[in-house]
Design a protein around this motif. Structure first.
Motif, mmCIF file in Angstrom:
data_model
loop_
_atom_site.group_PDB
_atom_site.id
_atom_site.type_symbol
_atom_site.label_atom_id
_atom_site.label_comp_id
_atom_site.label_asym_id
_atom_site.label_seq_id
_atom_site.Cartn_x
_atom_site.Cartn_y
_atom_site.Cartn_z
ATOM 1 N N THR A 115 0.871 -1.053 -0.082
ATOM 2 C CA THR A 115 0.248 0.135 -0.016
ATOM 3 C C THR A 115 0.904 1.183 -0.013
ATOM 4 N N LYS A 116 1.841 1.160 0.757
ATOM 5 C CA LYS A 116 2.950 2.388 0.849
ATOM 6 C C LYS A 116 3.559 2.526 -0.504
ATOM 7 N N GLU A 117 4.078 1.599 -1.245
ATOM 8 C CA GLU A 117 4.634 1.667 -2.386
ATOM 9 C C GLU A 117 3.577 2.291 -3.506
ATOM 10 N N ILE A 118 2.306 1.918 -3.389
ATOM 11 C CA ILE A 118 1.330 2.351 -4.308
ATOM 12 C C ILE A 118 1.237 3.804 -4.157
ATOM 13 N N LYS A 119 0.965 4.430 -3.078
ATOM 14 C CA LYS A 119 0.700 5.661 -2.587
ATOM 15 C C LYS A 119 2.089 6.624 -3.021
ATOM 16 N N ARG A 120 3.044 5.763 -3.006
ATOM 17 C CA ARG A 120 4.349 6.710 -3.472
ATOM 18 C C ARG A 120 4.623 6.790 -4.954
ATOM 19 N N GLN A 121 4.033 5.944 -5.647
ATOM 20 C CA GLN A 121 4.069 5.710 -7.126
ATOM 21 C C GLN A 121 2.937 6.744 -7.595
ATOM 22 N N GLU A 122 1.700 6.849 -6.865
ATOM 23 C CA GLU A 122 0.637 7.728 -7.066
ATOM 24 C C GLU A 122 1.135 9.112 -7.157
ATOM 25 N N ALA A 123 2.099 9.360 -6.113
ATOM 26 C CA ALA A 123 2.313 10.779 -6.032
ATOM 27 C C ALA A 123 3.555 11.170 -7.009
ATOM 28 N N ILE A 124 4.375 10.279 -7.434
ATOM 29 C CA ILE A 124 5.257 10.608 -8.641
ATOM 30 C C ILE A 124 4.481 10.749 -9.719
ATOM 31 N N PHE A 125 3.509 10.040 -9.933
ATOM 32 C CA PHE A 125 2.518 9.939 -11.231
ATOM 33 C C PHE A 125 2.077 11.234 -11.240
ATOM 34 N N GLU A 126 1.570 11.924 -10.220
ATOM 35 C CA GLU A 126 0.911 13.170 -10.117
ATOM 36 C C GLU A 126 1.988 14.188 -10.585
ATOM 37 N N LEU A 127 3.084 13.848 -10.241
ATOM 38 C CA LEU A 127 4.232 14.977 -10.448
ATOM 39 C C LEU A 127 4.431 14.904 -12.121
ATOM 40 N N ARG A 129 2.210 13.608 -14.174
ATOM 41 C CA ARG A 129 1.029 14.172 -15.129
ATOM 42 C C ARG A 129 1.091 15.861 -15.032
ATOM 43 N N GLY A 130 1.293 16.292 -13.992
ATOM 44 C CA GLY A 130 1.224 17.826 -13.885
ATOM 45 C C GLY A 130 2.238 18.350 -14.929
ATOM 46 N N GLU A 131 3.323 17.911 -15.255
ATOM 47 C CA GLU A 131 4.428 18.185 -16.170
ATOM 48 C C GLU A 131 3.899 18.245 -17.522
ATOM 49 N N GLN A 132 2.954 17.111 -17.927
ATOM 50 C CA GLN A 132 2.484 16.936 -19.123
ATOM 51 C C GLN A 132 1.382 18.127 -19.212
ATOM 52 N N GLU A 175 9.793 20.035 -20.775
ATOM 53 C CA GLU A 175 10.012 19.017 -21.611
ATOM 54 C C GLU A 175 11.297 17.947 -21.070
ATOM 55 N N ASP A 176 12.335 18.753 -20.653
ATOM 56 C CA ASP A 176 13.671 18.072 -20.081
ATOM 57 C C ASP A 176 13.188 17.177 -19.136
ATOM 58 N N PHE A 177 12.642 17.671 -18.052
ATOM 59 C CA PHE A 177 12.280 17.367 -17.042
ATOM 60 C C PHE A 177 11.294 15.952 -17.004
ATOM 61 N N LEU A 178 10.464 16.190 -18.119
ATOM 62 C CA LEU A 178 9.292 14.995 -18.209
ATOM 63 C C LEU A 178 10.449 13.746 -18.866
ATOM 64 N N ALA A 179 11.181 14.196 -19.903
ATOM 65 C CA ALA A 179 11.897 12.981 -20.623
ATOM 66 C C ALA A 179 12.909 12.450 -19.450
ATOM 67 N N GLN A 180 13.372 12.939 -18.395
ATOM 68 C CA GLN A 180 14.070 12.337 -17.279
ATOM 69 C C GLN A 180 13.180 11.508 -16.540
ATOM 70 N N LEU A 181 12.174 11.963 -16.385
ATOM 71 C CA LEU A 181 10.979 11.231 -15.406
ATOM 72 C C LEU A 181 10.546 10.026 -16.259
ATOM 73 N N THR A 182 10.494 9.954 -17.701
ATOM 74 C CA THR A 182 9.967 8.873 -18.340
ATOM 75 C C THR A 182 11.150 7.859 -18.602
#
Length: 501
Positions: A115-127, A129-132, A175-182
């Motif tokens: 559950t903790k890892e899912i919440k961590r990944q949700e938070a990263i995913f929000e970051l 998607r926000g860049e997109q 775009e550079d930040f998004l590429a690094q996250l990808t």
């Protein structure tokens, strides 16, 4: 000046992302132009072609609709237009995908994560998607607003540059930040380590200093240009088109500021769901500290810019009113509309060195502030907290006082310099904003007055000892509350407050 919206200020700049109520739009009497069966005039390029190619089909269709308004009202020669009996319902706004990270997984995959890892990944995913979304909005501001208004000569290139700033320059940054996250995303959709990526990238956000510093002047120019019917018509048609998501132009221009104040919260959320022994823990804490420093620097720069903006708008009836201390003012602590004892509306500015009372005036469609009486140096300023009913006020204040014109929510400012002999009794709308004014004035006075020097009345000991350097933060934050604060007559500058955006 206050805390962290992280960039906030009770300053009057309307930084609310306005969302127009769909049902209210449907009840409008005015007719929205039809997008069906409209043939472009043979000699005219449609607005869809004026806008650079973009994936959003709504933007292309919008060009066909609006061209009639700017190129001859859409009437073909010799063909009379049929009157429309009823207004067309507005097109539903485009909605963004709000899917969560966990919703991209199948049932089997979900079972492999805690559950903790899912919440961590949700938070990263929000970051992520926000860049997109930010990149899409920056591109939209250019292609759907800036370029068409330039090509249709709705505004001049100079005016558009003043309003939009160098918005395009920030797209590659994100775009550079998004590429690094990808690149850091594993085949299963998880991101293992993100901390060092953020630590290395966040300092680049200092590039927003000039953009944010120009927002107050940009908003003022945009509001002025809205008085032009062609500008107002263009912006209204954009607002009614699906691609706008019912957001006005200023909402798009303010999105970068809104994004900046969210980064600390997003990083704190990721850290909250990151185990203490995780390699990311230390670097995420470092990233939060870096981001807070970036916001502080941007706010300082913005505060200085806003201070100078209002100083330039001061109009002196006599050169003797121009106190040399005005040149030393690098920060505007707060300002707003109050009334004096005779009922006159005054716009009061509290700078770090001076208290300036003014009357708002308009000169050649430009708002100015005519200095009223002599500015009072803060080191000579005395403050009296008056009780309700202590003073009878003139003029007409509806609901502001009762009991035979005995005023409420009043305080007095005066100069202890015998040569000035100034005293002003001022009234605000409610007790909350009175307290804000008192706190701001006391704080400014405490910086200049030695502890042993008497003042009237003495502020609480905790206030008197708290010598704080006025943080000149203007409207990076609290734009969303600007309208309400303006109506209440108090705009505090330079405060970091919890995010409202």
């Amino acid at each position: 000046m206050v805390a962290y919206d992280e960039l906030g200020s009770l300053v009057p700049i309307k930084r609310t992302l306005q969302v127009i109520d769909y049902q209210n739009q449907a009840n409008k009497e005015s007719e929205e132009p039809s997008t069906k069966r409209v043939r472009p005039l043979g000699r005219v390029t449609s607005l869809a072609n004026l806008i650079s190619p973009v994936k959003n089909g709504a933007v292309r269709r919008f060009g066909q609709t609006i061209q009639a308004s700017f190129r001859g009202d859409g009437k073909s020669p010799g063909v009379p237009q049929k009157p429309c009996s009823k207004a067309a319902a507005p097109t539903p706004p485009k909605r963004r995908n709000s899917m969560l990270w966990s919703e991209t997984l199948d049932v089997h995959q979900k079972g492999t994560f805690s559950t903790k890892e899912i919440k961590r990944q949700e938070a990263i995913f929000e970051l992520y998607r926000g860049e997109q979304d930010l990149i899409e909005d920056l591109q939209l501001a250019r292609k759907a607003y800036h370029d068409p208004m330039l090509k249709l000569s709705i505004m001049s290139e100079e005016e558009l540059t003043h309003i939009f700033g160098n918005l395009d320059a920030y797209i590659p940054l994100h775009e550079d930040f998004l590429a690094q996250l990808t690149k850091a995303t594993a085949p299963d959709g998880t991101v293992g380590r993100i901390g060092q990526i953020v630590v290395d990238w966040l300092p680049r956000l200092n590039a927003y200093k000039n953009y944010c510093s120009n927002q107050l002047a940009a908003k003022a120019l945009l509001d002025q240009k809205k008085q032009d019917p062609r500008v107002q018509d263009f912006l209204q048609r954009c607002l009614e088109s699906p691609f706008s998501r019912k957001l006005d132009l200023w909402s798009f221009l303010d999105i970068p500021r809104s994004r900046l104040v969210k980064y600390p919260l997003l990083l704190k959320e990721i850290l909250r769901h990151t185990a203490a022994e995780h390699p990311d823990a230390a670097s995420l804490e470092e990233a939060i500290t870096i981001m807070q420093g970036v916001l502080s620097d941007i706010n300082m720069k913005k505060g200085e810019s806003e201070c100078q903006y209002y100083i330039d708008k001061l109009e002196y009836l006599d050169d003797k009113q121009r106190d040399p201390l005005i040149e030393q003012c690098k920060s505007l602590l707060c300002h707003g509309e109050l009334r004096n004892k005779s009922g006159t509306k005054l716009h009061v500015f509290l700078f770090t060195e001076l208290l300036v009372l003014t009357r708002p005036v308009t000169r050649n469609e430009r708002q100015c502030f005519q200095v009223y009486r002599q500015p009072i140096p803060v080191h000579d300023l005395l403050l009296d907290d008056l009780q309700d009913g202590d003073v009878r006020m003139g003029g007409s204040f509806r609901g502001a006082f009762s009991n035979s014109d005995k005023a409420k929510n009043i305080f007095r400012v005066r100069s202890q310099d015998p040569s000035q002999a100034q005293s002003h009794t001022l009234q605000v709308n409610d007790v909350f904003h009175k307290q804000q004014w008192l706190n701001c004035l006391r704080s400014a006075i405490s910086v200049h007055r030695p502890l042993g020097e008497p003042s009237a009345p003495s502020p609480p000991a905790s206030d008197a000892r708290s010598k704080r350097r006025p943080s000149s933060i203007s409207a990076i934050v609290h734009m969303e509350e600007a309208d309400e604060n303006y109506m209440h007559g108090f705009h505090q500058v330079g405060a970091f407050n919890p995010v409202y955006y």
